[in-house]
Enzyme design. Structure first.
Site, PDB file in Angstrom:
ATOM      1  NE  ARG A  58      -3.116   0.147   3.097  1.00 19.90           N
ATOM      2  CZ  ARG A  58      -2.642   0.459   4.311  1.00 19.90           C
ATOM      3  NH1 ARG A  58      -2.214   1.672   4.560  1.00 19.90           N
ATOM      4  NH2 ARG A  58      -2.618  -0.449   5.267  1.00 19.90           N
ATOM      5  CE1 TYR A 101     -15.531  12.170 -15.540  1.00 22.50           C
ATOM      6  CE2 TYR A 101     -14.264  11.965 -13.518  1.00 22.50           C
ATOM      7  CZ  TYR A 101     -15.157  11.441 -14.435  1.00 22.50           C
ATOM      8  OH  TYR A 101     -15.675  10.196 -14.234  1.00 22.50           O
ATOM      9  CG  ASP A 119      -7.052  16.106 -14.678  1.00 19.88           C
ATOM     10  OD1 ASP A 119      -6.475  15.537 -15.629  1.00 19.88           O
ATOM     11  OD2 ASP A 119      -8.010  15.589 -14.067  1.00 19.88           O
ATOM     12  CE  LYS A 135     -10.893   8.299 -18.723  1.00 25.12           C
ATOM     13  NZ  LYS A 135     -10.780   8.678 -17.375  1.00 25.12           N
TER      14      LYS A 135
HETATM   15  C1  4LM Z   1     -14.597  10.531 -18.801  1.00 25.13           C
HETATM   16  N1  4LM Z   1     -12.974  10.786 -17.042  1.00 25.13           N
HETATM   17  O1  4LM Z   1     -14.477  11.757 -18.992  1.00 25.13           O
HETATM   18  P1  4LM Z   1     -10.643   7.783 -13.348  1.00 25.13           P
HETATM   19  N2  4LM Z   1      -9.622  13.618 -14.668  1.00 25.13           N
HETATM   20  C2  4LM Z   1     -10.161  13.728 -15.892  1.00 25.13           C
HETATM   21  C3  4LM Z   1     -11.025  12.738 -16.374  1.00 25.13           C
HETATM   22  O2  4LM Z   1     -11.532  12.867 -17.595  1.00 25.13           O
HETATM   23  C4  4LM Z   1     -11.339  11.629 -15.544  1.00 25.13           C
HETATM   24  C5  4LM Z   1     -10.764  11.556 -14.276  1.00 25.13           C
HETATM   25  C6  4LM Z   1      -9.895  12.561 -13.876  1.00 25.13           C
HETATM   26  C7  4LM Z   1     -13.952   9.980 -17.590  1.00 25.13           C
HETATM   27  C8  4LM Z   1     -14.341   8.804 -16.997  1.00 25.13           C
HETATM   28  C9  4LM Z   1     -15.599   8.107 -17.242  1.00 25.13           C
HETATM   29  C10 4LM Z   1      -9.848  14.923 -16.733  1.00 25.13           C
HETATM   30  C11 4LM Z   1     -12.269  10.609 -15.989  1.00 25.13           C
HETATM   31  C12 4LM Z   1     -11.032  10.414 -13.330  1.00 25.13           C
HETATM   32  O3  4LM Z   1     -11.864   7.472 -14.156  1.00 25.13           O
HETATM   33  O4  4LM Z   1     -10.891   7.728 -11.865  1.00 25.13           O
HETATM   34  O5  4LM Z   1      -9.419   7.032 -13.760  1.00 25.13           O
HETATM   35  O6  4LM Z   1     -10.255   9.328 -13.699  1.00 25.13           O
HETATM   36  O7  4LM Z   1     -15.171   9.800 -19.612  1.00 25.13           O
END
Ligand code: 4LM
Length: 394
Positions: free
Chosen positions: A58, A111, A183, A208
């Site tokens: 962890r 997001y 981000d 992504k």
């Molecule tokens: C989406 N996005 O947009 P995890 N930061 C950004 C994101 O686009 C996302 C996250 C953090 C999408 C998920 C369904 C700019 C996520 C969050 O999904 O927790 O890996 O990341 O389609």
């Protein structure tokens, strides 16, 4: 040596010497939860941070360690931290840096789940969340003050593609002693290195482009060692426990080897799709930083090495036409997430950004009719043919 090598070379080699692992070209996968030590004193010293050495996965693990070193080589930072998801990276970071009474200033568009965390997480625990349009420098200057501890934004922003000027926001925030967190999920370090422009921390949903194949959920934070260790030992170890599995780390390492190649194709395919959409009568607006008439095209040229694989657009027929288009596509799938080999389309207001109330979406620049396209790696003529055929059915 590696920090001076090219981007693709670092993504393939940095942090690993096959000779240290019996010549294994690919790094081993350390599937272990705990680690042994020869003596109680040695183990105690590891816990106390007096000597290097793993003791529990962890906190650290050799496979995650390699991914962390490789990500810091790509972002140009001292250190990085792997987490279970992008949300794991965001929550571990913000829980570590903020306490009740502090203020976080965030950009207008975020997001959906990041926005929800600010509302349901931070705000409920006495942290003041303030929103400002960070593309407007006058508004920004009025909004940052000495209670601002963190300035947080996405660039390009999900889903409307607005850009934030990393260098000028960082300069302003630092006058007030605030930490700047970017981000960088949409751009990836292939296109933008926020820390080289003045930011303190970079966050990724590695789900992504970094993973790149739609087969994992993962996150990364990168920055100075002192901040990363604070996030590791508080936000990750004690507060969220959002640790990445070694197996996921191995998949992200595999994805990174082709990040350079994939991003080149994502960018060229997206540029062609944006140009195509621009010519269609049924499309009212196309938001892509590479278009000459994109309002922040000059900033995009300064801050990004190319314009990325994400596009947003609105149809003249509004939401109904957008839904009809989604339903008429054959190869392009309706799905959330982005940065995969497959081209994906989705409707932010009812999907990724449905965490905003309808009136909030207007305030935060997320129109109901907005459609988001993650342009994939397929042969460009097939992507255009699918869009063209579906548009004729709308
Ligand atoms: C989406 N996005 O947009 P995890 N930061 C950004 C994101 O686009 C996302 C996250 C953090 C999408 C998920 C369904 C700019 C996520 C969050 O999904 O927790 O890996 O990341 O389609």
């Amino acid at each position: 040596m590696m920090h001076t090598s090219g981007f693709a070379t670092r993504a393939i080699h940095s942090g690993y010497d096959p000779e240290s692992e019996q010549g294994a070209l690919c790094p081993p996968l350390h599937l272990t939860s705990t680690f042994t030590a020869p003596t109680a004193d040695e183990m105690g010293a590891r816990f106390a941070g007096e000597v290097d050495g793993h003791f529990y996965s962890r906190i650290s693990n050799p496979t995650l360690d390699l991914l962390e070193r490789r990500m810091s080589a790509l972002e140009g930072t001292e250190a990085a931290l792997a987490t279970a998801s992008g949300m794991g990276a965001i929550t571990a970071t913000l829980w570590s840096l903020l306490k009740p009474g502090d203020e976080i200033l965030v950009d207008r568009t975020l997001y959906g789940c990041t926005f929800a965390f600010l509302r349901h997480g931070l705000s409920r625990f006495g942290i003041k969340v303030r929103t400002v349009d960070m593309t407007n420098s006058d508004r920004l200057i009025e909004s940052v003050n000495d209670s601002t501890k963190v300035v947080y934004f996405e660039t390009p922003a999900n889903p409307n593609m607005r850009l934030v000027d990393i260098a000028s926001v960082s300069k302003l925030a630092h006058v007030h002693g605030a930490k700047v967190i970017v981000d960088n999920t949409y751009a990836t370090p292939f296109l933008t290195r926020p820390v080289s422009l003045g930011a303190d921390l970079v966050i990724h949903s590695a789900t992504k482009y970094l993973g790149g194949h739609g087969d994992l959920v993962a996150g990364i934070v990168a920055g100075r060692t002192e901040l990363i260790e604070q996030i590791r030992l508080y936000g990750l170890k004690d507060m969220t426990g959002a640790v990445m599995s070694p197996f996921t780390a191995m998949l992200v390492l595999r994805g990174l080897k082709t990040l350079d190649l994939r991003m080149q194709r994502h960018c060229s395919n997206a540029a062609a799709v944006a140009a195509f959409l621009k010519q269609q009568d049924q499309i009212a607006d196309v938001y892509y930083p590479g278009l000459q008439d994109f309002p922040q095209h000059m900033l995009a040229k300064r801050q990004m090495d190319d314009f990325g694989g994400m596009i947003a657009f609105e149809m003249t027929g509004g939401l109904q036409a957008g839904k009809k288009l989604i339903d008429s596509l054959q190869m392009i799938h309706c799905a959330v997430s982005l940065g995969d080999a497959e081209t994906l389309i989705q409707h932010p207001a009812s999907m990724t950004h449905s965490t905003y109330e309808p009136e909030e979406r207007v305030e935060h620049g997320i129109p109901d009719g907005l459609i988001r396209l993650s342009v994939g790696l397929e042969t460009i003529s097939d992507i255009l043919d699918d869009l063209d055929r579906a548009l004729r059915m709308v």
